[in-house]
Design a protein around this motif. Structure first.
Motif: not given
Length: 495
Positions: A369-374, A392-401, A459-467
């Motif tokens: 539920t947050n970028p670090h966990a994703a 996102l509750k104000g979280a920054d996702v740039d580093e994650l992406v 071979g791909d993973v479809v991953l629900l990891a919403p961040a």
């Protein structure tokens, strides 16, 4: 009430009678605190901003406490009048320090304890079960459940408590005493505690989170660091996360307490780590320089993945090493570590393998539920169709992406803040296809799954990891994960 008397309330059989306590919050932990205090003849006033609805759990708790003699002040959690004459405030973890009633108490010099502080002071005077405490931005619940499974495999009467669900007071006051208690602690809980002296403690990782509650990242970090204070045997830190080691170095611990690291690489002396597919211990062996104890294999963590699952993610291995370190600190033998990890089963929505079809793996990590966990979730796989978005509750996702762009086959975005993720992808991974699901209705996950199935390759993973949090579309992250899994199954049932 003198400060001297409060200082001497260090066990359940001390003289709690007549203590005038305001209990802030009528949730599970607040009810447990009020009940324990009333049983010891304290004078208790319970405050909560909510108003009980007939037949609700809150109304049930209120009725019980009123029968036991508590005064209830419900519907207004800011009336400072309840503090008049109070000796102590015991607060539930959801109440931030800035909450007016708590801020007023601090301003008046009234001590404020959290449920964890109260629970520690409610232990028996002699022979109380030692605590193994752990915190971290992510992975706490998985690790504490692994730890409890290991302790149980060692023949100990153990339980998980604290932030994991069971109020720590219930565990401490259980009529059949535990041999040892594995305590998961959030930063909220740690903020209000000062007396806990764990046998061993751990901080799994640190990333900015809950800044609105704490007021700053520095305050959040300081709260996390409290997990190590007063530790007797071992402070367990993450070798890959320098902040966790720094918190150990700053902590005031019992003389002789050791710093013990865990790493996904080959461990140095005083560390646990991984050598090829083995989890090994070079911290709790007679000769740390020349010896290592084999604890388990990575395969021991994969029993629930199934032969066709995508494998055991690195962060699950890291959690297992942290749990093993805490267990080894209290003398658990290697065979119990292995047996406990084999017996452990993850909770739903934490890297849960939904199914594999057409050589595509579908994985539900709605708990991210947050970028670090994703980030931890994404890093486990080489080729991912990423399902993300929500609040996102104000979280920054740039580093994650930016860090995971090379893994992404495509991104399928849902929820209120999906455009923020889309913009980060355009900045850091402009060649990645972005599929926007604007619907917030019940069919949204069917649209997600249809798009993912059309995009994914063998071979791909479809991953629900919403961040991101889920409440813009779902009741909670569990409902979001359930909707994803159900849509996947419907897709393949339709053929």
């Amino acid at each position: 009430m003198s400060t001297w008397r409060l200082q001497h309330l260090t066990h359940r059989d001390a003289d709690w009678s007549g203590l005038r306590v305001v209990v802030a919050g009528l949730g599970i932990s607040g009810f447990a605190a009020a009940d324990a205090l009333l049983e010891r003849d304290a004078e208790v006033t319970v405050v909560d901003g909510g108003t009980p609805v007939e037949g609700s759990e809150m109304a049930h708790r209120a009725t019980i406490l009123e029968v036991l003699g508590a005064r209830l002040h419900l519907g207004d959690a800011q009336d400072e009048g309840v503090l008049v004459g109070a000796d102590l405030v015991v607060t539930s973890p959801g109440w931030p320090p800035s909450q007016p009633l708590l801020a007023a108490a601090v301003g008046r010099g009234i001590p404020v304890w959290g449920e964890v502080e109260l629970a520690w002071r409610m232990r028996p005077e002699d022979g109380g079960a030692p605590w193994l405490t752990l915190t971290g931005t992510n992975g706490k619940t998985t690790t504490v459940q692994m730890l409890t499974s290991i302790l149980t495999a060692a023949g100990l009467r153990a339980c998980s408590a604290g932030n994991v669900g069971t109020p720590i007071l219930e565990a401490v006051l259980h009529p059949e005493p535990f041999d040892i208690i594995a305590v998961e602690l959030s930063s909220y809980q740690l903020h209000w505690q000062d007396s806990v002296r764990p046998l061993a403690s751990a901080c799994l990782n640190i990333a900015p989170d809950h800044i609105d509650w704490h007021g700053s990242y520095e305050e959040y970090l300081a709260a996390k660091g409290k997990v190590f204070e007063g530790t007797e045997v071992a402070c367990v830190y993450n070798v890959a996360d320098v902040a966790t080691r720094t918190l150990v170095e700053r902590a005031d611990v019992v003389e002789g307490c050791r710093a013990v690291g865990f790493t996904l690489g080959s461990p140095a002396p005083s560390m646990l780590g991984r050598v090829e597919d083995l989890l090994v211990d070079r911290a709790f062996v007679p000769d740390r320089t020349h010896q290592a104890a084999e604890l388990a294999s990575v395969a021991d963590l994969g029993a629930v993945e199934g032969a066709e699952g995508p494998g055991v993610p690195d962060h699950v291995v890291a959690n297992a090493l942290a749990a093993a370190a805490l267990a080894r600190a209290c003398g658990v033998p290697p065979v119990a570590v292995r047996d406990g990890l084999r017996a452990w089963r993850p909770e739903p929505h934490r890297i849960a393998h939904v199914l594999t079809a057409d050589e595509i793996h579908w994985v539900d990590d709605s708990k991210a539920t947050n970028p670090h966990a994703a980030a931890a979730s994404l890093s486990a796989y080489d080729h991912v169709v990423w399902v993300a978005g929500g609040l996102l509750k104000g979280a920054d996702v740039d580093e994650l992406v930016a860090a995971n762009a090379h893994r992404l086959r495509a991104a399928i975005l849902i929820g209120r803040d999906r455009q923020q993720i889309a913009e980060a992808i355009r900045r850091h991974a402009p060649d990645i296809p972005v599929l926007d699901i604007a619907s917030a209705d019940t069919e949204a996950m069917d649209l997600v799954v249809g798009q993912a199935a059309a995009t994914a390759q063998p071979g791909d993973v479809v991953l629900l990891a919403p961040a991101a949090a889920s409440m813009d579309m779902f009741e909670n992250y569990g409902a979001r994960g359930d909707a994803f899994a159900a849509a996947v199954r419907r897709h393949y049932e339709r053929g």
